[in-house]
Design a protein around this motif. Structure first.
Motif, PDB file in Angstrom:
ATOM      1  N   GLY A 102       0.814  -1.211   0.000  1.00 40.21           N
ATOM      2  CA  GLY A 102       0.000   0.000   0.000  1.00 40.21           C
ATOM      3  C   GLY A 102       0.846   1.258   0.000  1.00 40.21           C
ATOM      4  N   LYS A 103       1.955   1.244   0.757  1.00 38.11           N
ATOM      5  CA  LYS A 103       2.861   2.401   0.790  1.00 38.11           C
ATOM      6  C   LYS A 103       3.445   2.670  -0.592  1.00 38.11           C
ATOM      7  N   LYS A 104       3.801   1.602  -1.297  1.00 34.72           N
ATOM      8  CA  LYS A 104       4.361   1.774  -2.640  1.00 34.72           C
ATOM      9  C   LYS A 104       3.332   2.399  -3.573  1.00 34.72           C
ATOM     10  N   LEU A 105       2.090   1.945  -3.461  1.00 32.83           N
ATOM     11  CA  LEU A 105       1.038   2.499  -4.312  1.00 32.83           C
ATOM     12  C   LEU A 105       0.792   3.969  -3.978  1.00 32.83           C
ATOM     13  N   ILE A 106       0.801   4.331  -2.687  1.00 32.12           N
ATOM     14  CA  ILE A 106       0.589   5.723  -2.287  1.00 32.12           C
ATOM     15  C   ILE A 106       1.688   6.612  -2.848  1.00 32.12           C
ATOM     16  N   ARG A 107       2.952   6.139  -2.766  1.00 32.33           N
ATOM     17  CA  ARG A 107       4.052   6.928  -3.312  1.00 32.33           C
ATOM     18  C   ARG A 107       3.865   7.144  -4.817  1.00 32.33           C
ATOM     19  N   HIS A 108       3.430   6.100  -5.492  1.00 34.70           N
ATOM     20  CA  HIS A 108       3.198   6.192  -6.933  1.00 34.70           C
ATOM     21  C   HIS A 108       2.094   7.203  -7.236  1.00 34.70           C
ATOM     22  N   LEU A 109       0.993   7.137  -6.490  1.00 30.11           N
ATOM     23  CA  LEU A 109      -0.121   8.050  -6.713  1.00 30.11           C
ATOM     24  C   LEU A 109       0.262   9.495  -6.393  1.00 30.11           C
ATOM     25  N   LYS A 110       1.094   9.664  -5.352  1.00 32.96           N
ATOM     26  CA  LYS A 110       1.532  11.008  -4.989  1.00 32.96           C
ATOM     27  C   LYS A 110       2.393  11.611  -6.082  1.00 32.96           C
ATOM     28  N   ASN A 111       3.286  10.820  -6.645  1.00 33.65           N
ATOM     29  CA  ASN A 111       4.115  11.308  -7.748  1.00 33.65           C
ATOM     30  C   ASN A 111       3.266  11.710  -8.936  1.00 33.65           C
ATOM     31  N   ILE A 112       2.250  10.900  -9.243  1.00 34.35           N
ATOM     32  CA  ILE A 112       1.356  11.220 -10.355  1.00 34.35           C
ATOM     33  C   ILE A 112       0.633  12.543 -10.086  1.00 34.35           C
TER      34      ILE A 112
END
Length: 290
Positions: A56-66
């Motif tokens: 989940g943390k990895k997905l959040i980082r990805h979404l934040k970058n987007i």
């Protein structure tokens, strides 16, 4: 579904995410679960508050970058007064008060970006970055996780000090184990280990047996020292500002505590964030000890 997941993590519960998005709690829960099924992995730990799993943390980082990339792209084509880049940084109170605020003031005066500041102890600020809440963190941790970089900023030096009035009342027989134990000690918060480490290393004195005032505000803490409420660790910039006027007494002139600070950040090509990062590094190296 991605937005529902992101809002659930940011708000800490399905209920608050539902209120923000104006849908039912059941709808939020079902869609987040559908996302987990689609991805084949658990993304949230159903607790109070909800916490992301490692995936989940990895997905959040990805979404934040987007999100940052989308905001920057839109700013190139749409009125910046209506669409501003918003980003976040985690930092400890003393860094914010002693050297970082001028950078924030200069950078934000343009009005083109908006900032969220997360405050925590320097030993914990990196967790906000790892969880995806921020894009940068000023931290005492040297090592960062794989998708981020780390830059050494310098050392924030601390001195054990008190006011001259306090010194005359509590240390008339000298600075020693007994006088330090019996006089009021100022502590920032329960996470703050500066005083404990200093007293234990230099006097064999444990903080637990001292009489402590807890003041979780940097400026209020400095004022408490100056007003004679207690003694405590003062960061060098504030210490040097007051020691000249004799408002402060250095309780151990030959000793100090240095806290190494690092800037952890996500790799990004956004010009505004690169500029902000460079300004932070430059300001830190002007004020902090090498």
């Amino acid at each position: 579904m991605l937005r529902l997941f992101y809002e659930t993590r940011a708000s800490g519960s399905f209920e608050r995410a539902a209120r923000k998005l104006n849908i039912t709690t059941s709808a939020v829960s079902q869609r987040v679960r559908a996302l987990e099924v689609e991805m084949g992995m658990s993304l949230l730990i159903r607790d109070r508050p909800c916490r992301p799993t490692e995936e989940g943390k990895k997905l959040i980082r990805h979404l934040k970058n987007i999100e940052y990339l989308d905001n920057e792209f839109m700013n190139e084509f749409i009125d910046v007064k209506k669409n501003k880049l918003r980003f976040s940084i985690a930092v400890n109170n003393d860094s914010l008060s002693n050297w970082l605020m001028p950078v924030l003031a200069e950078y934000l005066q343009s009005g083109e970006v908006m900032l969220d500041v997360y405050i925590d102890d320097q030993d914990y600020t990196h967790l906000a970055l790892e969880s995806g809440l921020t894009i940068m963190a000023v931290t005492s941790k040297k090592k960062t996780f794989n998708s981020c970089k780390s830059v050494y900023l310098g050392k924030l030096r601390y001195k054990l000090a008190c006011s001259s009035v306090f010194y005359k009342k509590w240390f008339k027989n000298g600075v020693n184990f007994t006088s330090l134990k019996n006089s009021p000690l100022l502590v920032f918060c329960e996470k703050d280990r500066l005083q404990e480490d200093f007293l234990k290393n230099n006097f064999g004195l444990m903080q637990d047996i001292c009489s402590c005032h807890y003041i979780p505000s940097s400026e209020a803490y400095y004022e408490a020292v100056l007003f004679g409420i207690g003694y405590g660790m003062m960061p060098l910039p504030k210490y040097e500002e007051k020691i000249i006027s004799a408002d402060l007494i250095d309780l151990m002139p030959t000793e100090k505590t240095d806290i190494s600070l690092y800037l952890h950040y996500w790799e990004t090509q956004l010009p505004k964030l690169i500029k902000f990062r460079e300004k932070i590094i430059a300001q830190a190296r002007k004020v902090l000890v090498e």
